[in-house]
Design a protein around this motif. Structure first.
Motif, PDB file in Angstrom:
ATOM      1  N   SER A  65     -45.542  48.470  57.838  1.00  0.00           N
ATOM      2  CA  SER A  65     -44.543  47.414  57.696  1.00  0.00           C
ATOM      3  C   SER A  65     -45.116  46.228  56.927  1.00  0.00           C
ATOM      4  CB  SER A  65     -44.083  46.949  59.078  1.00  0.00           C
ATOM      5  OG  SER A  65     -43.137  45.926  58.948  1.00  0.00           O
ATOM      6  N   GLY A  66     -44.353  45.755  55.933  1.00  0.00           N
ATOM      7  CA  GLY A  66     -44.771  44.594  55.163  1.00  0.00           C
ATOM      8  C   GLY A  66     -45.914  44.842  54.203  1.00  0.00           C
ATOM      9  N   ASN A  67     -46.280  46.105  54.018  1.00  0.00           N
ATOM     10  CA  ASN A  67     -47.428  46.421  53.153  1.00  0.00           C
ATOM     11  C   ASN A  67     -47.168  47.713  52.380  1.00  0.00           C
ATOM     12  OD1 ASN A  67     -49.977  46.023  52.061  1.00  0.00           O
ATOM     13  ND2 ASN A  67     -50.954  47.288  53.613  1.00  0.00           N
ATOM     14  N   ILE A  68     -46.092  47.731  51.615  1.00  0.00           N
ATOM     15  CA  ILE A  68     -45.761  48.920  50.837  1.00  0.00           C
ATOM     16  C   ILE A  68     -46.618  48.934  49.579  1.00  0.00           C
ATOM     17  CG2 ILE A  68     -43.960  50.102  49.538  1.00  0.00           C
ATOM     18  CD1 ILE A  68     -41.969  48.993  51.603  1.00  0.00           C
ATOM     19  N   LEU A  69     -47.444  49.952  49.494  1.00  0.00           N
ATOM     20  CA  LEU A  69     -48.370  50.111  48.373  1.00  0.00           C
ATOM     21  C   LEU A  69     -47.728  50.928  47.256  1.00  0.00           C
ATOM     22  CD1 LEU A  69     -51.507  51.065  50.494  1.00  0.00           C
ATOM     23  CD2 LEU A  69     -50.866  48.779  49.664  1.00  0.00           C
ATOM     24  N   ASP A  70     -48.267  50.808  46.048  1.00  0.00           N
ATOM     25  CA  ASP A  70     -47.786  51.649  44.954  1.00  0.00           C
ATOM     26  C   ASP A  70     -47.957  53.121  45.289  1.00  0.00           C
ATOM     27  OD1 ASP A  70     -46.975  49.481  43.467  1.00  0.00           O
ATOM     28  OD2 ASP A  70     -48.666  49.544  42.070  1.00  0.00           O
ATOM     29  N   SER A  71     -49.004  53.468  46.014  1.00  0.00           N
ATOM     30  CA  SER A  71     -49.207  54.873  46.401  1.00  0.00           C
ATOM     31  C   SER A  71     -48.095  55.351  47.334  1.00  0.00           C
ATOM     32  CB  SER A  71     -50.581  55.069  47.047  1.00  0.00           C
ATOM     33  OG  SER A  71     -50.715  54.260  48.194  1.00  0.00           O
ATOM     34  N   ASP A  72     -47.539  54.453  48.155  1.00  0.00           N
ATOM     35  CA  ASP A  72     -46.400  54.814  49.007  1.00  0.00           C
ATOM     36  C   ASP A  72     -45.175  55.107  48.144  1.00  0.00           C
ATOM     37  OD1 ASP A  72     -47.870  54.317  51.414  1.00  0.00           O
ATOM     38  OD2 ASP A  72     -47.371  52.178  51.272  1.00  0.00           O
ATOM     39  N   VAL A  73     -44.958  54.289  47.126  1.00  0.00           N
ATOM     40  CA  VAL A  73     -43.835  54.499  46.207  1.00  0.00           C
ATOM     41  C   VAL A  73     -44.052  55.803  45.433  1.00  0.00           C
ATOM     42  CG1 VAL A  73     -42.516  53.545  44.269  1.00  0.00           C
ATOM     43  CG2 VAL A  73     -43.447  52.022  46.038  1.00  0.00           C
ATOM     44  N   ASP A  74     -45.290  56.048  45.013  1.00  0.00           N
ATOM     45  CA  ASP A  74     -45.604  57.282  44.291  1.00  0.00           C
ATOM     46  C   ASP A  74     -45.311  58.518  45.138  1.00  0.00           C
ATOM     47  OD1 ASP A  74     -46.482  55.774  42.128  1.00  0.00           O
ATOM     48  OD2 ASP A  74     -48.611  55.987  42.624  1.00  0.00           O
ATOM     49  N   ALA A  75     -45.513  58.436  46.442  1.00  0.00           N
ATOM     50  CA  ALA A  75     -45.212  59.564  47.336  1.00  0.00           C
ATOM     51  C   ALA A  75     -43.713  59.664  47.608  1.00  0.00           C
ATOM     52  CB  ALA A  75     -45.991  59.413  48.645  1.00  0.00           C
ATOM     53  N   PHE A  76     -43.054  58.526  47.752  1.00  0.00           N
ATOM     54  CA  PHE A  76     -41.623  58.508  48.065  1.00  0.00           C
ATOM     55  C   PHE A  76     -40.787  59.018  46.889  1.00  0.00           C
ATOM     56  CE2 PHE A  76     -37.441  56.588  48.635  1.00  0.00           C
ATOM     57  CZ  PHE A  76     -37.215  56.736  49.989  1.00  0.00           C
ATOM     58  N   ASP A  77     -41.154  58.652  45.683  1.00  0.00           N
ATOM     59  CA  ASP A  77     -40.345  58.947  44.495  1.00  0.00           C
ATOM     60  C   ASP A  77     -40.037  60.436  44.321  1.00  0.00           C
ATOM     61  OD1 ASP A  77     -38.914  58.256  42.129  1.00  0.00           O
ATOM     62  OD2 ASP A  77     -40.658  58.817  40.943  1.00  0.00           O
ATOM     63  N   PRO A  78     -41.027  61.327  44.225  1.00  0.00           N
ATOM     64  CA  PRO A  78     -40.671  62.732  44.042  1.00  0.00           C
ATOM     65  C   PRO A  78     -40.000  63.330  45.280  1.00  0.00           C
ATOM     66  CG  PRO A  78     -43.042  62.505  44.284  1.00  0.00           C
ATOM     67  CD  PRO A  78     -42.467  61.121  44.190  1.00  0.00           C
ATOM     68  N   MET A  79     -40.381  62.833  46.458  1.00  0.00           N
ATOM     69  CA  MET A  79     -39.777  63.345  47.683  1.00  0.00           C
ATOM     70  C   MET A  79     -38.280  63.081  47.672  1.00  0.00           C
ATOM     71  SD  MET A  79     -38.325  62.322  50.762  1.00  0.00           S
ATOM     72  CE  MET A  79     -38.766  60.596  50.805  1.00  0.00           C
ATOM     73  N   ILE A  80     -37.888  61.849  47.362  1.00  0.00           N
ATOM     74  CA  ILE A  80     -36.466  61.508  47.418  1.00  0.00           C
ATOM     75  C   ILE A  80     -35.689  62.188  46.295  1.00  0.00           C
ATOM     76  CG2 ILE A  80     -36.491  59.343  46.088  1.00  0.00           C
ATOM     77  CD1 ILE A  80     -34.668  59.913  49.419  1.00  0.00           C
ATOM     78  N   ARG A  81     -36.298  62.361  45.150  1.00  0.00           N
ATOM     79  CA  ARG A  81     -35.617  63.062  44.049  1.00  0.00           C
ATOM     80  C   ARG A  81     -35.377  64.520  44.381  1.00  0.00           C
ATOM     81  NH1 ARG A  81     -38.908  63.136  39.388  1.00  0.00           N
ATOM     82  NH2 ARG A  81     -40.564  62.103  40.520  1.00  0.00           N
ATOM     83  N   ASP A  82     -36.353  65.157  45.057  1.00  0.00           N
ATOM     84  CA  ASP A  82     -36.274  66.594  45.333  1.00  0.00           C
ATOM     85  C   ASP A  82     -35.628  66.936  46.670  1.00  0.00           C
ATOM     86  OD1 ASP A  82     -37.595  66.898  42.917  1.00  0.00           O
ATOM     87  OD2 ASP A  82     -39.569  67.167  43.834  1.00  0.00           O
ATOM     88  N   ALA A  83     -35.417  65.961  47.524  1.00  0.00           N
ATOM     89  CA  ALA A  83     -34.874  66.216  48.862  1.00  0.00           C
ATOM     90  C   ALA A  83     -33.441  66.731  48.780  1.00  0.00           C
ATOM     91  CB  ALA A  83     -34.916  64.937  49.689  1.00  0.00           C
ATOM     92  N   LYS A  84     -33.084  67.552  49.769  1.00  0.00           N
ATOM     93  CA  LYS A  84     -31.685  67.955  49.902  1.00  0.00           C
ATOM     94  C   LYS A  84     -30.889  66.722  50.287  1.00  0.00           C
ATOM     95  CE  LYS A  84     -32.683  72.625  51.484  1.00  0.00           C
ATOM     96  NZ  LYS A  84     -32.654  73.498  52.683  1.00  0.00           N
ATOM     97  N   LYS A  85     -29.763  66.536  49.625  1.00  0.00           N
ATOM     98  CA  LYS A  85     -28.943  65.345  49.830  1.00  0.00           C
ATOM     99  C   LYS A  85     -27.724  65.681  50.670  1.00  0.00           C
ATOM    100  CE  LYS A  85     -31.451  63.104  46.618  1.00  0.00           C
ATOM    101  NZ  LYS A  85     -32.315  64.093  46.068  1.00  0.00           N
ATOM    102  N   PRO A  86     -27.175  64.715  51.357  1.00  0.00           N
ATOM    103  CA  PRO A  86     -27.627  63.345  51.486  1.00  0.00           C
ATOM    104  C   PRO A  86     -28.818  63.202  52.433  1.00  0.00           C
ATOM    105  CG  PRO A  86     -25.595  63.622  52.717  1.00  0.00           C
ATOM    106  CD  PRO A  86     -25.879  64.929  52.029  1.00  0.00           C
ATOM    107  N   VAL A  87     -29.570  62.123  52.210  1.00  0.00           N
ATOM    108  CA  VAL A  87     -30.782  61.812  52.964  1.00  0.00           C
ATOM    109  C   VAL A  87     -30.498  60.638  53.895  1.00  0.00           C
ATOM    110  CG1 VAL A  87     -33.132  60.880  52.730  1.00  0.00           C
ATOM    111  CG2 VAL A  87     -32.304  62.599  51.109  1.00  0.00           C
ATOM    112  N   LEU A  88     -31.047  60.717  55.099  1.00  0.00           N
ATOM    113  CA  LEU A  88     -31.082  59.560  55.988  1.00  0.00           C
ATOM    114  C   LEU A  88     -32.547  59.214  56.192  1.00  0.00           C
ATOM    115  CD1 LEU A  88     -29.806  57.454  57.836  1.00  0.00           C
ATOM    116  CD2 LEU A  88     -30.005  59.097  59.703  1.00  0.00           C
ATOM    117  N   ALA A  89     -32.925  58.000  55.805  1.00  0.00           N
ATOM    118  CA  ALA A  89     -34.298  57.523  55.983  1.00  0.00           C
ATOM    119  C   ALA A  89     -34.274  56.403  57.017  1.00  0.00           C
ATOM    120  CB  ALA A  89     -34.865  57.016  54.667  1.00  0.00           C
ATOM    121  N   PHE A  90     -35.272  56.407  57.910  1.00  0.00           N
ATOM    122  CA  PHE A  90     -35.306  55.363  58.932  1.00  0.00           C
ATOM    123  C   PHE A  90     -36.703  54.790  59.100  1.00  0.00           C
ATOM    124  CE2 PHE A  90     -36.482  59.103  61.337  1.00  0.00           C
ATOM    125  CZ  PHE A  90     -37.405  58.635  62.260  1.00  0.00           C
TER     126      PHE A  90
END
Length: 143
Positions: free
Chosen positions: A68-93
Motif C-alpha cells: 500500500s502506498g508504494n507501487i513500484l514500476d516492477s508492480d506495474v510491469d507485472a500487472f500490465d501483461p496480466m490484465i491484458r491477458d486475463a479473461k474478462k471481465p476482471v474484478l481486482a481488489f
C-alpha cells in the motif's frame, strides 16, 4: 461488497470476503485479482481461502500483492501483461480498491491517454489526477 466499475474489462473493489466470491461469479466476472498482501492488517481474510473459493466457482485467480502506498514500476510491469491477458471481465481488489485502480491506470497509460484514464477512474470514485507524471513516464514504456 462494493464494486466500482472502471470499464467493461475491469472493476475494482475494497477487500472482499470468501462469502462474496459466489456472488462475484454470478455477476459474470471471469478473473479475480488480489493486489493486497496477506496479513496486511489483522482480521483480513486469508488469500488462500479466497483463492480456493474463486477456483471452486470457476474463476481464474491471480495473486499479485502490492504494498500500500508504494507501487513500484516492477508492480506495474507485472500487472500490465496480466490484465491484458486475463479473461474478462476482471474484478481486482485490495484494501480500498485504490491500489488496483492505480495499477490499472499506470499500466493502461502505456496504451491510452492520461485524461481518458483519469475520467474513467473519477467515474468509479477515484481521483488519480496526481498520477499524471507517472502516467506520462509509463507512456514511454514498451508494451
Amino acid at each position: 461488497m462494493e464494486l466500482r466499475k472502471i470499464d467493461d474489462e475491469i472493476t475494482v473493489a475494497p477487500q472482499i470476503t470468501v462469502a462474496d466470491v459466489s456472488r462475484i461469479a454470478e455477476l459474470g466476472f471471469k478473473t479475480l485479482v488480489a493486489n493486497r498482501p496477506d496479513h496486511e492488517e489483522p482480521g483480513q481474510p486469508a488469500m488462500e481461502d479466497i483463492e480456493r473459493a474463486a477456483r471452486e466457482h470457476g474463476l481464474d485467480w491471480v495473486y499479485l500483492p502490492v504494498a500500500s502506498g508504494n507501487i513500484l514500476d516492477s508492480d506495474v510491469d507485472a500487472f500490465d501483461p496480466m490484465i491484458r491477458d486475463a479473461k474478462k471481465p476482471v474484478l481486482a481488489f485490495c484494501r480500498s480498491g485504490t491500489r488496483c485502480c492505480v495499477l490499472w491506470a499506470l499500466s493502461s497509460a502505456r496504451r491510452k491517454p492520461a485524461d481518458e484514464l483519469i475520467s474513467k477512474a473519477r467515474h468509479a470514485g477515484y481521483d488519480i489526477s496526481g498520477l499524471v507524471p507517472r502516467m506520462v513516464q509509463q507512456a514511454g514504456k514498451p508494451q
